[in-house]
Enzyme design. Structure first.
Site, PDB file in Angstrom:
ATOM      1  CG  ASP A 191      -2.112  -1.093   1.129  1.00  0.00           C
ATOM      2  OD1 ASP A 191      -2.394  -1.604   0.080  1.00  0.00           O
ATOM      3  OD2 ASP A 191      -2.621  -1.026   2.032  1.00  0.00           O
TER       4      ASP A 191
ATOM      5  CD  GLU B 236       6.333   1.919  -4.849  1.00  0.00           C
ATOM      6  OE1 GLU B 236       6.522   2.664  -3.941  1.00  0.00           O
ATOM      7  OE2 GLU B 236       6.599   2.387  -6.206  1.00  0.00           O
ATOM      8  CE1 TYR B 237      -3.268   2.167  -6.626  1.00  0.00           C
ATOM      9  CE2 TYR B 237      -3.797   3.687  -4.809  1.00  0.00           C
ATOM     10  CZ  TYR B 237      -4.015   3.081  -6.042  1.00  0.00           C
ATOM     11  OH  TYR B 237      -5.085   3.627  -6.620  1.00  0.00           O
ATOM     12  CG  ASP B 238      -1.067   4.901   0.098  1.00  0.00           C
ATOM     13  OD1 ASP B 238      -0.937   4.598   1.210  1.00  0.00           O
ATOM     14  OD2 ASP B 238      -1.945   4.760  -0.673  1.00  0.00           O
TER      15      ASP B 238
ATOM     16  CB  SER C 162     -37.226  -7.106  -9.947  1.00  0.00           C
ATOM     17  OG  SER C 162     -38.527  -7.466 -10.505  1.00  0.00           O
TER      18      SER C 162
ATOM     19  CE  LYS D 150     -31.682 -10.650  -4.821  1.00  0.00           C
ATOM     20  NZ  LYS D 150     -31.449  -9.267  -3.730  1.00  0.00           N
TER      21      LYS D 150
ATOM     22  CE  LYS E 295     -27.968 -12.920 -13.364  1.00  0.00           C
ATOM     23  NZ  LYS E 295     -27.086 -11.839 -13.984  1.00  0.00           N
TER      24      LYS E 295
ATOM     25  CB  CYS F 224     -57.872   9.429  11.743  1.00  0.00           C
ATOM     26  SG  CYS F 224     -57.875  11.219  11.754  1.00  0.00           S
TER      27      CYS F 224
ATOM     28  CB  CYS G 115     -56.003  13.930   9.445  1.00  0.00           C
ATOM     29  SG  CYS G 115     -54.675  12.887  10.121  1.00  0.00           S
TER      30      CYS G 115
END
Length: 787
Positions: free
Chosen positions: A35, A37-39, A84, A126, A300, A448, A454
């Protein structure tokens, strides 16, 4: 070489190297540098771009941090709807799905000697996040959108660019010129816990669960906030594609992976339903050890050709299913019961719980449905209760632990006054109508009686009135409606049409443009179809389809308003209870005043005569049957009609006349005479017949040819995007011409209207040889059919 040229070369090298590290880290899960080196590389890129801002490109890794905050999200209409999935909760549901797939593909069935042909399936966890669409043009990310309602989503382009593992430019080569990628943005468990820790440290409110945290992060108007959240993306499918893709779902996802798009590391192929069940069991056992929340498995059909052959039904594909994990249950304490007021005034008890984690979600509220449910459970405030959460279903209380009931437990009582407006609360009555009599019993719902006085009922009524399938006033979300009501600017749906610029611009979240847009949307809604208007009124038990039926059959608001319940039951699928709800709604003086005020501001479209299908549709025997005369059945009603020929003759028939009716028993004759000896029954019968005459439904009315509708008996399908109208408007036009508009293509489909972005439905139509019209041909056909 100039300094600018040197900087440009170094920038290109840094960007390429950082992109490669991102790909290895997020997609391959094989980082090759620590990390630190990446930074270091990232900081060098930031510094160099700061020195040469003219060389900054939209695809640079530094551009994920977010730009200026947005005023509001725009809308994106999905060219191919984001559907969906159907759900399987039990093993048998999965077995039934596999059987339907094999039958739909006409594969050999099993017998005593074998299990039959097996289907290749893809298996993926999922993810519990937010479904999104990413659009790439020439390999460059140009748009991101939420799923929304499946047809229209929110434009979150600025925010998706901040998600680290979404490539701003596709890797490699061979990707289509236009590619819409679909997937899930989610928040890993570790990131969620770290985010909540930061929230608590800063005095903020922690998020309830990773899904809510992900969804809330993506809907931030300030992309910088989104950029600060630990979000990740996983690809699961494709929408629009202008180009060639492999022939199976799994191969497509592996192609996406080569192009830099992350896919599930749990993606597997299963041969037949038995391997699907084994995959489900395996990942279920490992569920708690995964780095992210899942709520089931998606199966699927792997072959794209088979997916196209199976097609769709309603709003879900026939070739995919989500097999949900069993609901999880926990114990917690019932702290209190509060009462909420709905659109129709229903007072609903809501349990306030000591927060508890159920299936990965912090649950602090649960529905109690109604007071009958409270009594059935025997629940008291202070009880230890069993809470259940299944998927996205509202948590519910399954029961109590009686032995843990404290000594100071309190009973649950319905308030005598509405908790919002103080009006009286009354218990509803259930009226059961039988042969010649009505029985009244107490209902489970308390209401009600304040109606639109209301605020709770008024808010819900306005929210329904302006919704997309009702008056479709874009820009009036729930929070805006609450402001309008709370400030006293709207006390009735009609007040929306008197709102002025000065009243709207002072509302929270509004500026000049948004104010003008809202006023324009209100103005646009002044000419609704009759069906939309009826649905918008919010008549109990009258949904969108019933509203369409009322408008199409009776043709005018005037007829619908005065229609007697018995007359309404001549319409298909309108039972007596719904008919009474409709009649009572329009008889109510308060509702009549609201409608009268609305008609001062709106001009209904599509009103006309009674539909030809219902002209002279009533018969005298049917009328006698609808009067519910004791001991007069269908055969007896027909004999009476044959003998006397008119309602008036039957009403005035004496005992001797009735004895001449063939096979009419003495008991039936006496019952008929007693029924019509009551003036109220005679008045009702004559009123029904008079209305049938007035509407043109009477058996002596002039008959019309219902088949005269040009598209009667035909089935049409709309797919893709229409430029001159919405798909909903196209559907209304076709239905007005007598056609049925279906959601999937079959051999029985008459024609398919295909706009840009048409996908599997167009392919299915071509395969079956179904007639296909582009928008220009569709408009020409409509013009010709309308004369």
């Amino acid at each position: 070489m100039t300094d600018a040229q040197t900087a440009a070369e170094r920038l290109a090298a840094l960007r390429s190297e950082i992109d490669a590290h991102n790909y290895r880290y997020y997609v391959l899960d094989e980082p090759t540098v620590p990390d630190a080196e990446y930074d270091r590389l990232f900081r060098e890129l930031q510094a160099l771009e700061a020195e040469h801002p003219e060389l900054v490109t939209p695809e640079s890794p530094t551009q994920r941090v977010g730009g200026e905050a947005l005023a509001a999200f725009g809308q994106v209409r999905h060219e191919i709807p984001m559907l969906s999935l159907g759900n399987a909760f039990e093993e048998q549901d999965l077995l039934d799905f596999d059987r339907r797939v094999r039958e739909g593909l006409d594969l050999p069935a099993g017998d005593l000697f074998g299990g039959g042909a097996e289907v290749d399936y893809s298996c993926e966890p999922k993810l519990d996040g937010l479904a999104v669409s990413l659009l790439y043009e020439n390999g460059v990310l140009v748009r991101g959108a939420t799923r929304g309602d499946g047809s229209v989503g929110e434009d979150i382009s600025a925010n998706v660019r901040t998600v680290r593992n979404i490539p701003l430019k596709l890797h490699g080569e061979g990707w289509p010129a236009v590619l819409e990628v679909r997937g899930e943005i989610y928040m890993p468990k570790a990131g969620f816990e770290a985010l909540n820790a930061r929230q608590l440290e800063s005095g903020g409110k922690p998020f309830a669960n990773p899904r809510n945290a992900a969804a809330g992060s993506l809907r931030q108007l300030d992309p910088k906030i989104t950029a600060s959240r630990p979000l990740e993306f996983c690809t699961y499918g494709v929408g629009r594609c202008d180009g060639e893709l492999p022939g199976t779902h799994i191969e497509i996802l592996h192609a996406f992976k080569r192009w830099g798009l992350p896919i599930s590391r749990e993606l597997k192929r299963a041969k037949g339903v038995a391997e699907c069940r084994a995959y489900y069991d395996d990942i279920g056992a490992r569920r708690d050890g995964l780095a992210y929340e899942i709520d089931g498995v998606v199966f699927k059909v792997n072959a794209i050709a088979q997916q196209r052959e199976l097609g769709f039904r309603a709003r879900e594909p026939r070739w995919a299913i989500a097999h949900k994990f069993p609901a999880r249950e926990e114990l917690t304490e019932l702290l209190d019961v509060e009462f909420q007021v709905g659109r129709t005034g229903a007072i609903t008890p809501v349990a306030r719980l000591k927060p508890v984690q159920v299936a990965g979600v912090t649950v602090s509220n649960a529905t109690l449905h109604n007071m009958d449910e409270v009594a059935r459970l025997g629940v008291m405030i202070g009880d230890t209760v069993i809470v259940r959460r299944a998927g996205d279903v509202i948590p519910q209380i399954l029961g109590i632990i009686a032995e843990r009931r404290p000594a100071d437990a309190r009973a649950v009582h319905v308030p005598e006054q509405c908790p919002v407006c103080g009006s009286a609360v009354e218990r509803t009555q259930l009226i059961k109508r039988g042969k010649g009599r009505e029985s009244v019993s107490e209902g489970a719902v308390y209401r009600c009686i304040g109606r639109l006085s209301c605020r709770a009922q008024l808010k819900q009524a306005i929210i329904h009135f302006v919704s997309r399938r009702a008056m479709d006033i874009d820009g009036l979300g729930d929070k805006i409606v609450e402001q309008l009501v709370d400030r006293g600017l709207v006390n009735s749906p009609a007040d929306l049409y008197t709102l002025a610029y000065e009243q709207i611009i002072v509302l929270d979240g509004f500026a000049d443009l948004s104010t003008r847009n809202l006023l324009a949307a209100i103005e646009h809604s002044r000419t609704p179809t009759l069906a939309r208007f009826i649905y918008a009124l919010g008549i109990p038990d009258v949904g969108e389809e019933t509203a369409k039926l009322l408008a199409r059959a009776l043709g005018s608001l005037a007829r619908i308003q005065v229609a007697l319940p018995e007359v309404l039951t001549w319409l298909p699928d309108v039972g007596l209870e719904v008919a009474h709800e409709i009649s009572h709604f329009f008889l109510d003086e308060h509702n009549r005043q609201v409608i009268a005020r609305l008609l001062e501001h709106v001009q209904l479209q599509g009103e006309g005569e009674l539909h030809a299908e219902f002209a002279a549709c009533a018969t005298l025997p049917e009328l006698l049957g609808k009067l519910n005369i004791p001991h007069i059945a269908v055969t007896g009603a027909q004999k009476l009609a044959d003998r006397f020929g008119s309602l008036e003759a039957i009403i005035t028939a004496d005992w001797l006349d009735l004895r001449q009716v063939e096979r009419l028993t003495e008991k039936a004759a006496r019952s008929l005479r007693e029924f019509f000896d009551q003036p109220g029954n005679v008045e009702r019968a004559r009123a029904i017949e008079a209305q049938l005459r007035a509407f043109g439904m009477h058996w002596e009315s002039e008959r019309q040819q219902a088949a005269g509708l040009p598209l009667a008996g035909q089935t049409w399908v709309l797919t893709g995007t229409l430029e001159s109208m919405s798909r909903e408007q196209g559907k209304e036009r076709l239905e007005g011409l007598g056609a049925k508009v279906a959601g999937s293509v079959s051999a029985k489909t008459t024609a398919v209207v295909a706009g840009p972005g048409a996908g599997s439905k167009l392919a299915k139509a071509t395969e079956l040889g179904v007639k296909v019209l582009d928008e220009e041909a569709f408009l020409a056909a409509l013009a010709q059919l309308n004369g």
